[in-house]
Enzyme design. Structure first.
Site, PDB file in Angstrom:
ATOM      1  N   THR A 134      19.715  54.306  17.347  1.00 45.75           N
ATOM      2  CA  THR A 134      18.865  55.262  16.620  1.00 45.75           C
ATOM      3  C   THR A 134      18.953  55.095  15.114  1.00 45.75           C
ATOM      4  OG1 THR A 134      19.224  56.826  18.392  1.00 45.75           O
ATOM      5  CG2 THR A 134      18.488  57.754  16.314  1.00 45.75           C
ATOM      6  N   ASP A 146      19.087  49.147  22.193  1.00 45.92           N
ATOM      7  CA  ASP A 146      19.648  50.467  22.481  1.00 45.92           C
ATOM      8  C   ASP A 146      21.025  50.165  23.072  1.00 45.92           C
ATOM      9  OD1 ASP A 146      18.518  53.534  23.439  1.00 45.92           O
ATOM     10  OD2 ASP A 146      20.353  52.758  24.359  1.00 45.92           O
ATOM     11  N   SER A 147      22.035  50.920  22.680  1.00 45.93           N
ATOM     12  CA  SER A 147      23.392  50.509  23.080  1.00 45.93           C
ATOM     13  C   SER A 147      23.640  50.664  24.581  1.00 45.93           C
ATOM     14  CB  SER A 147      24.451  51.251  22.269  1.00 45.93           C
ATOM     15  OG  SER A 147      24.642  52.544  22.759  1.00 45.93           O
ATOM     16  N   SER A 148      22.711  51.261  25.307  1.00 46.34           N
ATOM     17  CA  SER A 148      22.857  51.289  26.770  1.00 46.34           C
ATOM     18  C   SER A 148      22.731  49.880  27.334  1.00 46.34           C
ATOM     19  CB  SER A 148      21.793  52.181  27.407  1.00 46.34           C
ATOM     20  OG  SER A 148      21.928  53.468  26.875  1.00 46.34           O
ATOM     21  N   ASP A 161      25.719  55.769  22.235  1.00 47.97           N
ATOM     22  CA  ASP A 161      25.970  55.929  23.681  1.00 47.97           C
ATOM     23  C   ASP A 161      27.156  55.108  24.189  1.00 47.97           C
ATOM     24  OD1 ASP A 161      23.890  57.677  23.751  1.00 47.97           O
ATOM     25  OD2 ASP A 161      22.490  56.364  24.814  1.00 47.97           O
ATOM     26  N   THR A 175      42.880  59.821  34.244  1.00 42.25           N
ATOM     27  CA  THR A 175      42.442  61.191  34.543  1.00 42.25           C
ATOM     28  C   THR A 175      40.969  61.432  34.228  1.00 42.25           C
ATOM     29  OG1 THR A 175      42.785  63.552  34.084  1.00 42.25           O
ATOM     30  CG2 THR A 175      43.294  62.037  32.285  1.00 42.25           C
ATOM     31  N   GLN A 176      40.364  62.336  35.012  1.00 34.67           N
ATOM     32  CA  GLN A 176      38.980  62.761  34.728  1.00 34.67           C
ATOM     33  C   GLN A 176      38.942  63.728  33.549  1.00 34.67           C
ATOM     34  OE1 GLN A 176      37.211  64.549  38.258  1.00 34.67           O
ATOM     35  NE2 GLN A 176      37.790  62.806  39.517  1.00 34.67           N
ATOM     36  N   CYS A 177      40.102  64.283  33.180  1.00 39.19           N
ATOM     37  CA  CYS A 177      40.131  65.250  32.075  1.00 39.19           C
ATOM     38  C   CYS A 177      39.827  64.544  30.759  1.00 39.19           C
ATOM     39  CB  CYS A 177      41.508  65.904  31.964  1.00 39.19           C
ATOM     40  SG  CYS A 177      41.919  66.918  33.360  1.00 39.19           S
TER      41      CYS A 177
HETATM   42  N1  ASP Z   1      20.450  55.636  22.968  1.00 36.53           N
HETATM   43  C1  ASP Z   1      20.897  55.385  21.626  1.00 36.53           C
HETATM   44  C2  ASP Z   1      21.885  54.230  21.664  1.00 36.53           C
HETATM   45  O1  ASP Z   1      22.992  54.408  22.046  1.00 36.53           O
HETATM   46  C3  ASP Z   1      21.476  56.600  21.007  1.00 36.53           C
HETATM   47  C4  ASP Z   1      22.029  56.333  19.620  1.00 36.53           C
HETATM   48  O2  ASP Z   1      21.594  55.440  18.917  1.00 36.53           O
HETATM   49  O3  ASP Z   1      22.932  57.047  19.190  1.00 36.53           O
HETATM   50  O4  ASP Z   1      21.536  53.136  21.309  1.00 36.53           O
END
Ligand code: ASP
Length: 342
Positions: free
Chosen positions: A14, A58-60, A91, A276-278
């Site tokens: 972003t 996008d970092s995904s 992300d 842990t999930q915590c």
């Molecule tokens: N979906 C975006 C990403 O991780 C969100 C961001 O830029 O913070 O690339």
């Protein structure tokens, strides 16, 4: 800070978006024009250069091959710059920061990741402050030595050890937290470094690891988890290691079928790590009856490591083809400050 030099590497996210004047749609902006978007950068007495990925992501869509590209860029420019700022989507930033902290062995210069919740081209953007302060941190020196010689994340007035962070909020500007480790710095009126928590340079030569191994499965415990499901995860083809995401301080159901499946997987040479999930706190196998058996089976207790650091550490360690005992020893020992000694 005078005479310092910083390389800014833009991977995507972003932060690098501006809205198209005609359509209003957000699109990546040309990084050559960074100082047009942030005129404040011209006031810095720091030599700034920037490098943008040809196709910002996008970092995904981040992946180990891009981590490998990133560490190569740092390696190639290591002697030319005092520090590095990586602009990255929020992300998966905690994963990238964790991975880089293992891949850049003997790092003695700052590698600061930052991003934003709102695009740089919007009026209320958090991106400007994040970039400006990340650059200041990457350039900061004391007695000629970098103040933060490690991989860190700067976001919303706080600097965190990268491999201790988690993205905890998709809405607030304060998107990150480091629940098990104190902040490395806070930016208020002054930039206040918490020197006692920052890694000390070891002055050894940078040793870059390019390879990772992603043959890892994740098994999150939940009440009602079925034998069939666990079996299919543990038996997944090519799986070399499994991260068990357990309850509380490392607890799991004590049902015989579950323990037998873990036993079989370990017998087949698979590594099992208990995390842990915590959000905060540690795994302490043996504290409750519900984790005592896991310990007896030889499951590795992840102590206070984050999930993000655990998975990237395993990706890194699996490359070395270690025995179970050797890997266990390495996993529970800190490489770059990601785990506290238990
Ligand atoms: N979906 C975006 C990403 O991780 C969100 C961001 O830029 O913070 O690339």
């Amino acid at each position: 800070m005078k005479n310092s030099s910083v390389l800014i590497i833009y991977t995507g996210g972003t932060i690098g978006m501006v809205s198209d004047p005609l359509s209003g749609i957000l699109k990546p902006f040309n990084f050559k024009n960074l100082s047009k978007e942030i005129p404040e950068l011209k006031k810095f007495k720091i030599k700034l250069d920037s490098f943008s990925f040809a196709k910002p992501i996008d970092s995904s869509n981040m992946n180990p091959s891009i981590w490998s590209d990133l560490v190569k860029i740092v390696e190639k420019n290591y002697d030319k710059y005092d520090g590095f700022v990586i602009l990255h989507g929020s992300d998966t930033m905690a994963y990238t920061a964790s991975a880089l902290s293992f891949m850049l062995e003997n790092l003695n210069k700052p590698v600061i990741l930052t991003g934003s919740q709102l695009p740089i081209g919007t009026i209320r953007t958090d991106g400007k402050e994040n970039i400006i302060t990340a650059i200041e941190i990457a350039a900061a020196k004391q007695n000629g030595k970098p103040v933060v010689p490690e991989v860190a994340i700067y976001f919303e007035y706080a600097l965190y050890r990268g491999n201790r962070t988690k993205k905890v909020n998709a809405e607030h500007f304060q998107a990150f937290a480091s629940p098990n480790y104190p902040k490395l710095a806070e930016a208020g009126v002054h930039l206040k470094f918490n020197h006692e928590y920052i890694r000390k340079p070891n002055n050894k030569k940078l040793n870059v690891h390019y390879q990772t191994n992603s043959n890892i499965a994740v098994l999150k415990m939940f009440p009602g988890i079925t034998e069939n499901y666990v079996r299919s995860v543990l038996n997944a083809h090519h799986t070399k290691a499994i991260i068990l995401e357990t309850f509380g301080s490392g607890n799991a159901p004590t049902e015989k079928w579950l323990l037998n499946l873990f036993k079989k997987a370990i017998h087949e040479g698979k590594i099992i790590v208990n995390v842990t999930q915590c959000i905060a706190g540690s795994v302490e196998q043996g504290k409750y009856q519900t984790s005592t058996e896991l310990k007896k089976l030889g499951i590795i207790g992840g102590n206070d490591i984050t999930f993000e650091a655990a998975i990237t550490k395993l990706m890194h360690l699996l490359v070395f083809q270690l025995s179970y005992t050797q890997l266990k020893k390495k996993f529970v020992t800190s490489i770059s400050g990601e785990i506290t000694k238990s």
